[in-house]
Design a protein around this motif. Structure first.
Motif, PDB file in Angstrom:
ATOM      1  N   ARG A   1       4.726   0.901   0.728  1.00 26.23           N
ATOM      2  CA  ARG A   1       5.638   1.138  -0.396  1.00 26.23           C
ATOM      3  C   ARG A   1       6.018   2.605  -0.607  1.00 26.23           C
ATOM      4  O   ARG A   1       6.979   2.905  -1.292  1.00 26.23           O
ATOM      5  N   GLY A   2       5.213   3.519  -0.099  1.00 24.65           N
ATOM      6  CA  GLY A   2       5.524   4.919  -0.342  1.00 24.65           C
ATOM      7  C   GLY A   2       4.513   5.838   0.315  1.00 24.65           C
ATOM      8  O   GLY A   2       3.500   5.389   0.863  1.00 24.65           O
ATOM      9  N   LEU A   3       4.806   7.128   0.273  1.00 27.32           N
ATOM     10  CA  LEU A   3       3.992   8.155   0.940  1.00 27.32           C
ATOM     11  C   LEU A   3       3.623   9.250  -0.048  1.00 27.32           C
ATOM     12  O   LEU A   3       4.475   9.723  -0.806  1.00 27.32           O
ATOM     13  N   ILE A   4       2.342   9.636  -0.027  1.00 22.22           N
ATOM     14  CA  ILE A   4       1.855  10.710  -0.906  1.00 22.22           C
ATOM     15  C   ILE A   4       1.347  11.855  -0.033  1.00 22.22           C
ATOM     16  O   ILE A   4       0.377  11.692   0.716  1.00 22.22           O
TER      17      ILE A   4
ATOM     18  N   LYS B   1      12.294   6.152   4.940  1.00 20.88           N
ATOM     19  CA  LYS B   1      13.270   5.591   3.984  1.00 20.88           C
ATOM     20  C   LYS B   1      12.624   5.255   2.629  1.00 20.88           C
ATOM     21  O   LYS B   1      13.297   5.167   1.619  1.00 20.88           O
ATOM     22  N   ASP B   2      11.308   5.033   2.640  1.00 20.93           N
ATOM     23  CA  ASP B   2      10.614   4.674   1.398  1.00 20.93           C
ATOM     24  C   ASP B   2      10.271   5.924   0.584  1.00 20.93           C
ATOM     25  O   ASP B   2      10.242   7.028   1.123  1.00 20.93           O
ATOM     26  N   PRO B   3       9.986   5.757  -0.720  1.00 18.42           N
ATOM     27  CA  PRO B   3       9.749   6.915  -1.597  1.00 18.42           C
ATOM     28  C   PRO B   3       8.609   7.828  -1.133  1.00 18.42           C
ATOM     29  O   PRO B   3       7.602   7.357  -0.609  1.00 18.42           O
ATOM     30  N   VAL B   4       8.815   9.125  -1.349  1.00 18.53           N
ATOM     31  CA  VAL B   4       7.824  10.134  -0.958  1.00 18.53           C
ATOM     32  C   VAL B   4       7.533  11.064  -2.149  1.00 18.53           C
ATOM     33  O   VAL B   4       8.454  11.512  -2.821  1.00 18.53           O
ATOM     34  N   LEU B   5       6.248  11.314  -2.364  1.00 21.33           N
ATOM     35  CA  LEU B   5       5.830  12.308  -3.364  1.00 21.33           C
ATOM     36  C   LEU B   5       5.127  13.452  -2.640  1.00 21.33           C
ATOM     37  O   LEU B   5       4.190  13.230  -1.881  1.00 21.33           O
ATOM     38  N   PHE B   6       5.606  14.667  -2.865  1.00 25.06           N
ATOM     39  CA  PHE B   6       4.922  15.860  -2.364  1.00 25.06           C
ATOM     40  C   PHE B   6       4.212  16.517  -3.534  1.00 25.06           C
ATOM     41  O   PHE B   6       4.828  16.741  -4.591  1.00 25.06           O
ATOM     42  N   VAL B   7       2.928  16.838  -3.353  1.00 27.03           N
ATOM     43  CA  VAL B   7       2.215  17.660  -4.338  1.00 27.03           C
ATOM     44  C   VAL B   7       1.736  18.884  -3.569  1.00 27.03           C
ATOM     45  O   VAL B   7       0.904  18.782  -2.663  1.00 27.03           O
ATOM     46  N   SER B   8       2.341  20.032  -3.885  1.00 20.39           N
ATOM     47  CA  SER B   8       2.039  21.254  -3.130  1.00 20.39           C
ATOM     48  C   SER B   8       1.831  22.424  -4.062  1.00 20.39           C
ATOM     49  O   SER B   8       2.351  22.438  -5.182  1.00 20.39           O
ATOM     50  N   GLY B   9       1.100  23.420  -3.574  1.00 16.05           N
ATOM     51  CA  GLY B   9       0.895  24.642  -4.347  1.00 16.05           C
ATOM     52  C   GLY B   9       2.089  25.569  -4.181  1.00 16.05           C
ATOM     53  O   GLY B   9       2.623  25.682  -3.069  1.00 16.05           O
ATOM     54  N   SER B  10       2.501  26.216  -5.244  1.00 18.85           N
ATOM     55  CA  SER B  10       3.672  27.104  -5.145  1.00 18.85           C
ATOM     56  C   SER B  10       3.349  28.337  -4.294  1.00 18.85           C
ATOM     57  O   SER B  10       4.247  29.043  -3.859  1.00 18.85           O
TER      58      SER B  10
ATOM     59  N   ASN C   1      12.751  11.120  -3.115  1.00 14.37           N
ATOM     60  CA  ASN C   1      11.534  11.948  -3.102  1.00 14.37           C
ATOM     61  C   ASN C   1      11.407  12.807  -4.352  1.00 14.37           C
ATOM     62  O   ASN C   1      12.377  13.040  -5.066  1.00 14.37           O
ATOM     63  N   LYS C   2      10.179  13.252  -4.557  1.00 16.80           N
ATOM     64  CA  LYS C   2       9.880  14.101  -5.712  1.00 16.80           C
ATOM     65  C   LYS C   2       8.872  15.146  -5.251  1.00 16.80           C
ATOM     66  O   LYS C   2       7.972  14.842  -4.449  1.00 16.80           O
ATOM     67  N   ILE C   3       9.022  16.375  -5.738  1.00 14.13           N
ATOM     68  CA  ILE C   3       8.025  17.420  -5.437  1.00 14.13           C
ATOM     69  C   ILE C   3       7.398  17.836  -6.757  1.00 14.13           C
ATOM     70  O   ILE C   3       8.108  18.118  -7.725  1.00 14.13           O
TER      71      ILE C   3
ATOM     72  N   VAL D   1       0.831  -1.210   0.000  1.00 15.71           N
ATOM     73  CA  VAL D   1       0.000   0.000   0.000  1.00 15.71           C
ATOM     74  C   VAL D   1       0.865   1.260   0.000  1.00 15.71           C
ATOM     75  O   VAL D   1       2.013   1.245   0.436  1.00 15.71           O
ATOM     76  N   PHE D   2       0.252   2.330  -0.486  1.00 16.03           N
ATOM     77  CA  PHE D   2       0.832   3.666  -0.398  1.00 16.03           C
ATOM     78  C   PHE D   2      -0.016   4.443   0.595  1.00 16.03           C
ATOM     79  O   PHE D   2      -1.245   4.382   0.546  1.00 16.03           O
ATOM     80  N   LEU D   3       0.638   5.159   1.506  1.00 13.32           N
ATOM     81  CA  LEU D   3      -0.090   5.970   2.488  1.00 13.32           C
ATOM     82  C   LEU D   3      -0.214   7.384   1.935  1.00 13.32           C
ATOM     83  O   LEU D   3       0.780   7.968   1.495  1.00 13.32           O
TER      84      LEU D   3
END
Length: 225
Positions: A125-128, A152-161, A182-184, A96-98
């Motif tokens: 598996r990862g964090l959103i 330690k697991d992959p993280v994706l950030f989706v944020s407003g500028s 990680n990725k933003i 799962v992804f949290l």
């Protein structure tokens, strides 16, 4: 891809949490858990839009409601939901992804860094993080970054500028120091609520949903290799 909506009550202490699952009509592999911010509930239009997008591409999606501003309470509730899926005989998921929005993503990040150290390919598996609240508005000196550094697991950030609770350069500095890959993805001119002046809401949702799906697919495709 078609999917079925299932309403659930998930045990949490002596209470029950309301949840809704979108179950793709195929063999299940990966799931995503989503929850709301400090206000609202699991029927927030964006969470519904995202869940539907992910389920239509074959991902099991569970969103749940946990009211209240107490972060410790929110973290415990999130753990109960994760545990429910981990031990579910009905939905046998490979991982799962949290995920969460604002305060919900803070709770997810905390659960992520306190999960039992499984084997290298654990269940999570990862964090959103959608609109991760890195700081209070105008309080740039006090960052909520401790949990992020322990993941330690992959993280994706989706944020407003233009998010007043997540200054762009501050999140970028935190991301550079994180041990997790990680990725933003910045939504141009979006505020903390992901509203962009002069841009239709559904258009913003579409951009967010596309980015999240693409990122999940990248990680799950790596698992297949």
């Amino acid at each position: 891809m078609s999917h079925t909506e299932v309403k659930l009550k998930i045990p949490f202490g002596n209470k029950l949490l309301d949840a809704v699952c979108l179950v793709p009509n195929k063999t299940l592999t990966y799931g995503i858990i989503l929850t709301h911010g400090a206000s609202g509930d699991m029927n927030l239009p964006h969470l519904m839009s995202l869940a539907s997008h992910l389920a239509s591409h074959g991902f099991f999606c569970l969103r749940f409601t946990c009211k209240g501003l107490n972060i410790v309470h929110r973290i415990k509730a999130y753990k109960s939901v994760l545990n429910y899926l981990k031990t579910s005989g009905e939905y046998r998921l490979a991982g799962v992804f949290l995920g969460g929005r604002s305060m919900g993503s803070r709770a997810a990040a905390s659960v992520m860094c306190h999960t039992e150290p499984d084997d290298s390919h654990g269940f999570v598996r990862g964090l959103i993080c959608i609109s991760y609240p890195l700081h209070h508005p105008k309080h740039h000196h006090k960052l909520r970054d401790e949990d992020l550094f322990r993941i330690k697991d992959p993280v994706l950030f989706v944020s407003g500028s233009a998010d007043e609770m997540c200054e762009k350069n501050l999140l970028e500095k935190v991301a550079q120091k994180m041990q997790a890959p990680n990725k933003i993805h910045w939504i141009e001119k979006a505020n903390h609520s992901m509203a962009v002046k002069g841009r239709p809401t559904n258009d913003v949702f579409r951009e967010i949903n596309t980015q999240i799906l693409f990122w999940i697919q990248e990680i799950t495709n790596m698992d297949k290799k």
